[in-house]
Design an enzyme around this catalytic site. Sequence first.
Site, mmCIF file in Angstrom:
data_model
loop_
_atom_site.group_PDB
_atom_site.id
_atom_site.type_symbol
_atom_site.label_atom_id
_atom_site.label_comp_id
_atom_site.label_asym_id
_atom_site.label_seq_id
_atom_site.Cartn_x
_atom_site.Cartn_y
_atom_site.Cartn_z
ATOM 1 N N ARG A 184 61.426 24.838 52.699
ATOM 2 C CA ARG A 184 61.354 25.479 51.378
ATOM 3 C C ARG A 184 61.485 26.987 51.380
ATOM 4 O O ARG A 184 61.598 27.596 50.324
ATOM 5 C CB ARG A 184 60.043 25.070 50.695
ATOM 6 C CG ARG A 184 60.075 23.646 50.184
ATOM 7 C CD ARG A 184 58.702 23.182 49.753
ATOM 8 N NE ARG A 184 57.817 23.070 50.897
ATOM 9 C CZ ARG A 184 56.573 22.594 50.837
ATOM 10 N NH1 ARG A 184 56.058 22.226 49.686
ATOM 11 N NH2 ARG A 184 55.833 22.515 51.928
ATOM 12 N N TYR A 190 47.135 9.691 59.550
ATOM 13 C CA TYR A 190 47.651 9.627 58.170
ATOM 14 C C TYR A 190 47.409 8.257 57.543
ATOM 15 O O TYR A 190 47.067 8.143 56.367
ATOM 16 C CB TYR A 190 49.148 9.953 58.140
ATOM 17 C CG TYR A 190 49.423 11.439 58.109
ATOM 18 C CD1 TYR A 190 49.155 12.186 56.958
ATOM 19 C CD2 TYR A 190 49.938 12.109 59.204
ATOM 20 C CE1 TYR A 190 49.392 13.552 56.909
ATOM 21 C CE2 TYR A 190 50.170 13.478 59.174
ATOM 22 C CZ TYR A 190 49.902 14.185 58.021
ATOM 23 O OH TYR A 190 50.121 15.539 57.981
ATOM 24 N N ARG A 197 60.541 23.187 61.178
ATOM 25 C CA ARG A 197 60.725 23.307 59.718
ATOM 26 C C ARG A 197 61.802 24.324 59.352
ATOM 27 O O ARG A 197 61.698 24.996 58.318
ATOM 28 C CB ARG A 197 59.430 23.692 59.008
ATOM 29 C CG ARG A 197 58.419 22.588 58.892
ATOM 30 C CD ARG A 197 58.706 21.693 57.690
ATOM 31 N NE ARG A 197 58.013 20.422 57.840
ATOM 32 C CZ ARG A 197 56.783 20.180 57.407
ATOM 33 N NH1 ARG A 197 56.132 21.093 56.766
ATOM 34 N NH2 ARG A 197 56.239 19.004 57.598
ATOM 35 N N ARG A 209 66.750 20.101 47.073
ATOM 36 C CA ARG A 209 65.625 19.182 46.979
ATOM 37 C C ARG A 209 65.139 18.982 45.545
ATOM 38 O O ARG A 209 64.545 17.946 45.239
ATOM 39 C CB ARG A 209 64.452 19.722 47.822
ATOM 40 C CG ARG A 209 64.514 19.423 49.292
ATOM 41 C CD ARG A 209 63.922 18.051 49.619
ATOM 42 N NE ARG A 209 62.529 17.951 49.211
ATOM 43 C CZ ARG A 209 62.093 17.347 48.142
ATOM 44 N NH1 ARG A 209 62.928 16.758 47.333
ATOM 45 N NH2 ARG A 209 60.821 17.310 47.847
ATOM 46 N N ASP A 255 61.123 12.792 58.016
ATOM 47 C CA ASP A 255 59.683 13.018 58.060
ATOM 48 C C ASP A 255 59.037 12.024 59.008
ATOM 49 O O ASP A 255 59.552 10.923 59.203
ATOM 50 C CB ASP A 255 59.061 12.882 56.665
ATOM 51 C CG ASP A 255 57.709 13.573 56.611
ATOM 52 O OD1 ASP A 255 57.683 14.801 56.406
ATOM 53 O OD2 ASP A 255 56.681 12.897 56.822
HETATM 54 O O1 CP3 Z 1 63.278 21.324 59.718
HETATM 55 C C1 CP3 Z 1 62.540 20.451 60.227
HETATM 56 O O2 CP3 Z 1 61.549 20.732 60.951
HETATM 57 C C2 CP3 Z 1 62.942 19.009 60.099
HETATM 58 C C3 CP3 Z 1 62.270 18.179 59.202
HETATM 59 C C4 CP3 Z 1 60.808 17.806 59.260
HETATM 60 C C5 CP3 Z 1 60.056 17.612 58.077
HETATM 61 N N1 CP3 Z 1 58.852 17.080 58.423
HETATM 62 C C6 CP3 Z 1 60.545 17.903 56.722
HETATM 63 C C7 CP3 Z 1 59.561 18.160 55.673
HETATM 64 C C8 CP3 Z 1 59.986 17.462 60.328
HETATM 65 C C9 CP3 Z 1 60.285 17.548 61.822
HETATM 66 C C10 CP3 Z 1 58.754 16.983 59.783
HETATM 67 C C11 CP3 Z 1 57.643 16.453 60.589
HETATM 68 C C12 CP3 Z 1 56.333 16.283 59.975
HETATM 69 N N2 CP3 Z 1 56.028 15.761 58.748
HETATM 70 C C13 CP3 Z 1 55.112 16.523 60.657
HETATM 71 C C14 CP3 Z 1 55.002 16.991 62.086
HETATM 72 C C15 CP3 Z 1 55.158 18.465 62.192
HETATM 73 C C16 CP3 Z 1 53.965 19.227 61.691
HETATM 74 O O3 CP3 Z 1 54.110 19.892 60.663
HETATM 75 O O4 CP3 Z 1 52.924 19.179 62.362
HETATM 76 C C17 CP3 Z 1 54.063 16.203 59.774
HETATM 77 C C18 CP3 Z 1 52.585 16.341 60.074
HETATM 78 C C19 CP3 Z 1 54.646 15.720 58.567
HETATM 79 C C20 CP3 Z 1 53.960 15.223 57.348
HETATM 80 C C21 CP3 Z 1 54.273 16.088 56.195
HETATM 81 N N3 CP3 Z 1 55.475 16.066 55.515
HETATM 82 C C22 CP3 Z 1 53.516 17.184 55.692
HETATM 83 C C23 CP3 Z 1 52.138 17.573 56.153
HETATM 84 C C24 CP3 Z 1 54.285 17.794 54.680
HETATM 85 C C25 CP3 Z 1 53.944 19.032 53.870
HETATM 86 C C26 CP3 Z 1 53.457 18.755 52.505
HETATM 87 C C27 CP3 Z 1 53.442 20.016 51.644
HETATM 88 O O5 CP3 Z 1 53.454 19.829 50.440
HETATM 89 O O6 CP3 Z 1 53.450 21.130 52.178
HETATM 90 C C28 CP3 Z 1 55.495 17.073 54.586
HETATM 91 C C29 CP3 Z 1 56.609 17.364 53.683
HETATM 92 C C30 CP3 Z 1 57.821 17.947 54.297
HETATM 93 N N4 CP3 Z 1 58.456 17.410 55.375
HETATM 94 C C31 CP3 Z 1 58.525 19.099 53.866
HETATM 95 C C32 CP3 Z 1 59.625 19.235 54.732
HETATM 96 C C33 CP3 Z 1 60.682 20.270 54.666
HETATM 97 C C34 CP3 Z 1 58.154 19.978 52.678
HETATM 98 C C35 CP3 Z 1 58.199 19.293 51.362
HETATM 99 C C36 CP3 Z 1 59.501 19.256 50.612
HETATM 100 O O7 CP3 Z 1 60.598 19.482 51.154
HETATM 101 O O8 CP3 Z 1 59.446 18.997 49.409
#
Ligand code: CP3
Length: 369
Positions: free
Chosen positions: A42, A165, A38, A51, A87
């Site tokens: 954010r 999921y 990540r 974003r 994602d």
């Molecule tokens: O920088 C990086 O790591 C690259 C991008 C990346 C994202 N998601 C961007 C993202 C990666 C590698 C992921 C993988 C991902 N997505 C996983 C596996 C890693 C882990 O965390 O275990 C999972 C389970 C997801 C599903 C998912 N997507 C979740 C649980 C969330 C968070 C929701 C929240 O509101 O906190 C997301 C959203 C997400 N994916 C964000 C980012 C930067 C944050 C939301 C946003 O940017 O608005």
Amino acid sequence: MDKDDLILPKDFPELKNDTFLRAAWGEETQHVPVWCMRQAGRYLPEFRETRAATDFFRTCRSPELCCELTLQPLRRFPFDAAIIFSDILVVPQAMGMEVQMVPGKGPTFPEPLKDPDDLQRLRSKVDVAAELGYVFKAITLTRHKIEGKVPLIGFSGAPWTLMTYMIEGGGSTTQSKAKRWLYCHPEASHRLLKQLTDVIVEYLLAQVAAGAQALQVFESHAGCLGPREFREFALPYLRDIARRVKDKTKDLGLDNVPMIVFAKDGHYALEDLAESHYEVVGLDWTIDPRSARERTGGKISLQGNMDPCALYAPKEQLDSIVGQMLDGFGTRGYIANLGHGLYPDMDPEHVGAFVDAVHSHSRRLLRTK
Ligand code: CP3
């Protein structure tokens, strides 16, 4: 000609910093490479700004925005690798499911899978190139724009994590709806896991063809399984993915792409993971570095595993935590990272201090070796 057609997956700029790739293959390096899960996220004001205007999955579908978000952390910190902004849930979308990112709630499936009959709702044959072409375009564009600074990592969710999921319909603490399938519908569970595996293999291969220089598979929900269930419903598919991707990349002459498996909270499966055809095993912070080395017998490279919350610590304390982590893992066959992703309230300055601490401690250790 369409402007996208001009950016072809070839003639990529020469890689200047191969430290991350060398460490993945267990080769000698000048310092320990470091990146953060990540890292495009954010906690960076510029991320929030980019974003703000666009819905999450719409952002994922824009190669230009994905490229910009991937590059942002590299402008601030000397990370040794970048991970493409995307994602894991784009795969269920490609299989025909609707997924929304609800601010304050996270990913949401309006119509999750309820029972095995619902498997009919999934596309039986997924045209990966058509459904996920936007990811491949983002990778190719980013590989050009990164100018060979560091390698670009592609990724996918693992079958079990994606299955949770698709059945839970969003985040869950128990994953009990998905686990219910394992006990009540084992045959249908295997059918779904196999279907996911087939799509994931194609998806990862196409990422390599588009320019990904390493691949990470996220089994984020390993922790809700026990060793027996993991062996039956997660491990075989993780192994199958690595084996099939490797066979195919060899055929394509692209077999220099290391693969990382990150099974969060899957410490009970560490020995199995070390023998699952991945070059690197990613670790969360619940495993002691020395015991992880002992249990994997020095056969593979390890990645991780600082508690992300250690970034809240004062910088001097952070520095000493990093020092201990490096002492535990050693400097060979090791990629420093956090045990999970960065949180939105983390201070970018402390992320920078983490990166610098890994570089300076490891250079010192390697000099005195
Ligand atoms: O920088 C990086 O790591 C690259 C991008 C990346 C994202 N998601 C961007 C993202 C990666 C590698 C992921 C993988 C991902 N997505 C996983 C596996 C890693 C882990 O965390 O275990 C999972 C389970 C997801 C599903 C998912 N997507 C979740 C649980 C969330 C968070 C929701 C929240 O509101 O906190 C997301 C959203 C997400 N994916 C964000 C980012 C930067 C944050 C939301 C946003 O940017 O608005």
